[in-house]
Design a protein around this motif. Structure first.
Motif, PDB file in Angstrom:
ATOM      1  N   ALA A 205       0.830  -1.213   0.000  1.00  0.00           N
ATOM      2  CA  ALA A 205       0.000   0.000   0.000  1.00  0.00           C
ATOM      3  C   ALA A 205       0.860   1.257   0.000  1.00  0.00           C
ATOM      4  N   MET A 206       2.021   1.179   0.645  1.00  0.00           N
ATOM      5  CA  MET A 206       2.905   2.346   0.749  1.00  0.00           C
ATOM      6  C   MET A 206       3.826   2.488  -0.468  1.00  0.00           C
ATOM      7  N   HIS A 207       3.786   1.531  -1.402  1.00  0.00           N
ATOM      8  CA  HIS A 207       4.645   1.625  -2.575  1.00  0.00           C
ATOM      9  C   HIS A 207       4.202   2.811  -3.451  1.00  0.00           C
ATOM     10  N   PRO A 208       5.169   3.583  -3.961  1.00  0.00           N
ATOM     11  CA  PRO A 208       4.791   4.783  -4.730  1.00  0.00           C
ATOM     12  C   PRO A 208       3.931   4.530  -5.973  1.00  0.00           C
ATOM     13  N   LEU A 209       3.904   3.303  -6.490  1.00  0.00           N
ATOM     14  CA  LEU A 209       3.063   3.039  -7.664  1.00  0.00           C
ATOM     15  C   LEU A 209       1.576   2.902  -7.317  1.00  0.00           C
ATOM     16  N   ALA A 210       1.269   2.578  -6.059  1.00  0.00           N
ATOM     17  CA  ALA A 210      -0.141   2.400  -5.678  1.00  0.00           C
ATOM     18  C   ALA A 210      -0.828   3.760  -5.652  1.00  0.00           C
ATOM     19  N   LEU A 211      -1.937   3.852  -6.366  1.00  0.00           N
ATOM     20  CA  LEU A 211      -2.586   5.147  -6.572  1.00  0.00           C
ATOM     21  C   LEU A 211      -4.028   5.125  -6.084  1.00  0.00           C
ATOM     22  N   LEU A 212      -4.421   6.205  -5.425  1.00  0.00           N
ATOM     23  CA  LEU A 212      -5.818   6.421  -5.090  1.00  0.00           C
ATOM     24  C   LEU A 212      -6.351   7.349  -6.171  1.00  0.00           C
ATOM     25  N   ALA A 213      -7.183   6.833  -7.048  1.00  0.00           N
ATOM     26  CA  ALA A 213      -7.604   7.609  -8.213  1.00  0.00           C
ATOM     27  C   ALA A 213      -8.932   8.305  -7.961  1.00  0.00           C
ATOM     28  N   VAL A 214      -9.008   9.551  -8.420  1.00  0.00           N
ATOM     29  CA  VAL A 214     -10.266  10.308  -8.375  1.00  0.00           C
ATOM     30  C   VAL A 214     -10.744  10.654  -9.792  1.00  0.00           C
ATOM     31  N   GLY A 215      -9.926  10.301 -10.796  1.00  0.00           N
ATOM     32  CA  GLY A 215     -10.324  10.649 -12.151  1.00  0.00           C
ATOM     33  C   GLY A 215      -9.605   9.821 -13.197  1.00  0.00           C
ATOM     34  N   LEU A 216     -10.028  10.007 -14.437  1.00  0.00           N
ATOM     35  CA  LEU A 216      -9.323   9.457 -15.597  1.00  0.00           C
ATOM     36  C   LEU A 216      -9.490  10.412 -16.761  1.00  0.00           C
ATOM     37  N   TYR A 217      -8.515  10.414 -17.661  1.00  0.00           N
ATOM     38  CA  TYR A 217      -8.539  11.313 -18.820  1.00  0.00           C
ATOM     39  C   TYR A 217      -8.810  12.759 -18.387  1.00  0.00           C
ATOM     40  N   GLY A 218      -8.244  13.180 -17.273  1.00  0.00           N
ATOM     41  CA  GLY A 218      -8.357  14.576 -16.853  1.00  0.00           C
ATOM     42  C   GLY A 218      -9.685  14.975 -16.244  1.00  0.00           C
ATOM     43  N   ARG A 219     -10.584  14.024 -16.043  1.00  0.00           N
ATOM     44  CA  ARG A 219     -11.899  14.352 -15.501  1.00  0.00           C
ATOM     45  C   ARG A 219     -12.236  13.432 -14.338  1.00  0.00           C
ATOM     46  N   THR A 220     -13.182  13.830 -13.512  1.00  0.00           N
ATOM     47  CA  THR A 220     -13.567  12.989 -12.377  1.00  0.00           C
ATOM     48  C   THR A 220     -14.069  11.635 -12.877  1.00  0.00           C
ATOM     49  N   LEU A 221     -13.934  10.615 -12.038  1.00  0.00           N
ATOM     50  CA  LEU A 221     -14.310   9.254 -12.417  1.00  0.00           C
ATOM     51  C   LEU A 221     -15.804   9.157 -12.708  1.00  0.00           C
ATOM     52  N   PRO A 222     -16.183   8.531 -13.811  1.00  0.00           N
ATOM     53  CA  PRO A 222     -17.597   8.181 -13.963  1.00  0.00           C
ATOM     54  C   PRO A 222     -17.943   7.003 -13.050  1.00  0.00           C
ATOM     55  N   ALA A 223     -19.224   6.836 -12.773  1.00  0.00           N
ATOM     56  CA  ALA A 223     -19.671   5.783 -11.848  1.00  0.00           C
ATOM     57  C   ALA A 223     -19.086   4.430 -12.226  1.00  0.00           C
ATOM     58  N   GLN A 224     -19.102   4.113 -13.522  1.00  0.00           N
ATOM     59  CA  GLN A 224     -18.695   2.772 -13.947  1.00  0.00           C
ATOM     60  C   GLN A 224     -17.218   2.490 -13.696  1.00  0.00           C
ATOM     61  N   ASN A 225     -16.409   3.526 -13.523  1.00  0.00           N
ATOM     62  CA  ASN A 225     -14.988   3.331 -13.227  1.00  0.00           C
ATOM     63  C   ASN A 225     -14.663   3.472 -11.745  1.00  0.00           C
ATOM     64  N   GLY A 226     -15.704   3.669 -10.909  1.00  0.00           N
ATOM     65  CA  GLY A 226     -15.460   3.643  -9.470  1.00  0.00           C
ATOM     66  C   GLY A 226     -15.561   4.960  -8.756  1.00  0.00           C
ATOM     67  N   ALA A 227     -16.407   5.874  -9.282  1.00  0.00           N
ATOM     68  CA  ALA A 227     -16.593   7.176  -8.652  1.00  0.00           C
ATOM     69  C   ALA A 227     -16.971   7.026  -7.185  1.00  0.00           C
ATOM     70  N   PRO A 228     -16.503   7.961  -6.342  1.00  0.00           N
ATOM     71  CA  PRO A 228     -15.604   9.061  -6.680  1.00  0.00           C
ATOM     72  C   PRO A 228     -14.140   8.743  -6.335  1.00  0.00           C
ATOM     73  N   LEU A 229     -13.884   7.534  -5.825  1.00  0.00           N
ATOM     74  CA  LEU A 229     -12.554   7.217  -5.294  1.00  0.00           C
ATOM     75  C   LEU A 229     -12.303   5.732  -5.442  1.00  0.00           C
ATOM     76  N   ARG A 230     -11.215   5.357  -6.152  1.00  0.00           N
ATOM     77  CA  ARG A 230     -10.926   3.932  -6.307  1.00  0.00           C
ATOM     78  C   ARG A 230      -9.421   3.709  -6.265  1.00  0.00           C
ATOM     79  N   LEU A 231      -9.091   2.428  -6.051  1.00  0.00           N
ATOM     80  CA  LEU A 231      -7.698   2.049  -5.948  1.00  0.00           C
ATOM     81  C   LEU A 231      -7.178   1.610  -7.315  1.00  0.00           C
ATOM     82  N   VAL A 232      -5.901   1.919  -7.593  1.00  0.00           N
ATOM     83  CA  VAL A 232      -5.242   1.414  -8.801  1.00  0.00           C
ATOM     84  C   VAL A 232      -3.885   0.847  -8.379  1.00  0.00           C
ATOM     85  N   VAL A 233      -3.708  -0.445  -8.579  1.00  0.00           N
ATOM     86  CA  VAL A 233      -2.463  -1.128  -8.205  1.00  0.00           C
ATOM     87  C   VAL A 233      -1.943  -1.816  -9.467  1.00  0.00           C
ATOM     88  N   PRO A 234      -1.111  -1.123 -10.253  1.00  0.00           N
ATOM     89  CA  PRO A 234      -0.895  -1.549 -11.641  1.00  0.00           C
ATOM     90  C   PRO A 234      -0.137  -2.859 -11.805  1.00  0.00           C
TER      91      PRO A 234
END
Ligand SMILES: Nc1nc2c(c(=O)[nH]1)N[C@H]1C(S)=C(S)[C@@H](COP(=O)(O)O)O[C@H]1N2
Ligand SMILES: [Mo]
Length: 327
Positions: A205-234
């Motif tokens: 969780a503390m690794h710098p690649l782990a991201l708490l995402a609030v958006g994609l493509y420069g805009r806030t997340l749509p519901a289907q992508n996990g609005a308003p806050l989702r985890l990204v662990v690439p």
């Protein structure tokens, strides 16, 4: 209004997660949720779907591209927002955008509990405001063997977690998705243990690649992508990227996770992308990359890389672990 048809993967031996679950749990589903199942299937929320097809979300102020970003060809915004896994809205790839019209991503708060000095309920704005939003273009590899390249907007997870000052007993971090049957028609089906739960070891969780995402493509997340806050662990399979987070727990023991609870023999806790370890029902050696312009849903077959191409950054987290066993 144009309907967006998502073709099935061509000539694929791959059984989506949902098909297998249907097989295993269809009788249970029919017995427990017969009327809800029928009603859910019969109602196509066309109005909501049409809205979701417009440019999603609100524009965000983003500082710039992270050094961690890939230059690979991006998945189109349309594909990234119309071919999704979000079982709370249904198990079809188009259910998340078609059936999420009732979902309310605001107001939003996150409950933080467990082994940390600072716990309690925090408004989303207060979680995000102290941080600079950065863009990270990451590969995302679903365990079903398709992949995308998505420009996320977010905050390093570590920067947010550190503010709660986890204690030495915090060995893991658990995340929980919101559970709102009135807004999420897929919750009527017992395909997974709801609410959706995921977790990471604290060093992951503390690794710098782990991201708490609030958006994609420069805009806030749509519901289907996990609005308003989702985890990204690439470097992990996509199911670790839990959507619409409402709870964060710092725990001493390894937390239970939804996919592991539902099919532990197929979906491990670590779930690091590993082309050398097949899923019990299909190979993980290659993936169908959904990228480029237009309706490129057929994708291109490419080799899957260890840790999804992030081995240089993360392999040391697993030194001494047998990754063939601890998948
Ligand atoms: N709450 C929740 N989070 C979830 C899922 C889900 O069904 N429910 N699906 C997971 C899976 S399997 C994948 S591949 C990714 C897909 O993310 P995307 O639709 O934004 O591309 O979300 C993950 N997060
Ligand atoms: Mo996935």
């Amino acid at each position: 209004m144009r309907r967006y048809a998502v073709p099935a993967p061509p000539g694929s031996q791959i059984t989506p997660e949902s098909t297998w679950l249907r097989r295993r749990q269809i009788l249970k589903a029919l017995a427990l949720a017969g009327p809800a199942l029928a009603a859910g299937c019969g109602r196509a929320e066309d109005g909501a779907g049409a809205q979701a097809a417009e440019l999603p979300g609100e524009p965000l102020t983003v500082t710039g591209r992270s050094a961690y970003s890939t230059d690979e060809t991006r998945t189109s915004l349309r594909d990234a927002t119309h071919y999704n896994n979000y079982y709370e809205f249904g198990t079809g790839k188009d259910d998340p955008w078609r059936r999420s019209g009732r979902f309310k991503p605001a107001p939003w708060s996150v409950e933080v509990a467990g082994h940390a000095e600072l716990t309690g309920r925090f408004a989303l704005e207060d979680l995000v405001k102290p941080h600079t939003l950065e863009e990270r273009v990451y590969r995302m590899r679903c365990v079903e063997a398709w992949s995308m390249v998505i420009p996320w907007v977010g905050i390093p997870l570590a920067d947010v977690l550190k503010r709660f000052r986890p204690t030495s007993q915090a060995k893991y971090v658990a995340f929980t998705t919101v559970e709102r049957p009135a807004e999420m028609p897929g919750l009527s089906y017992p395909v997974l243990r709801w609410p959706y739960r995921e977790g990471l070891r604290i060093d992951e969780a503390m690794h710098p690649l782990a991201l708490l995402a609030v958006g994609l493509y420069g805009r806030t997340l749509p519901a289907q992508n996990g609005a308003p806050l989702r985890l990204v662990v690439p470097w992990k399979y996509g199911f670790k990227g839990i959507k619409s987070i409402v709870r964060i727990d710092f725990t001493e023991s390894q937390p239970a996770t939804s996919w592991n609870l539902s099919a532990g023999d197929e979906y491990g806790f670590f779930a690091n992308v590993n082309p050398a370890v097949s899923h019990p029902r299909w190979s993980q050696a290659s993936e169908r990359r959904i990228a480029g312009d237009g309706l490129n849903l057929l994708g291109n077959r490419i080799a899957t890389l260890p840790f999804n191409g992030y081995a240089d950054q993360v392999a040391s987290l697993y030194a001494g672990m047998d990754l063939r066993i601890h998948y």
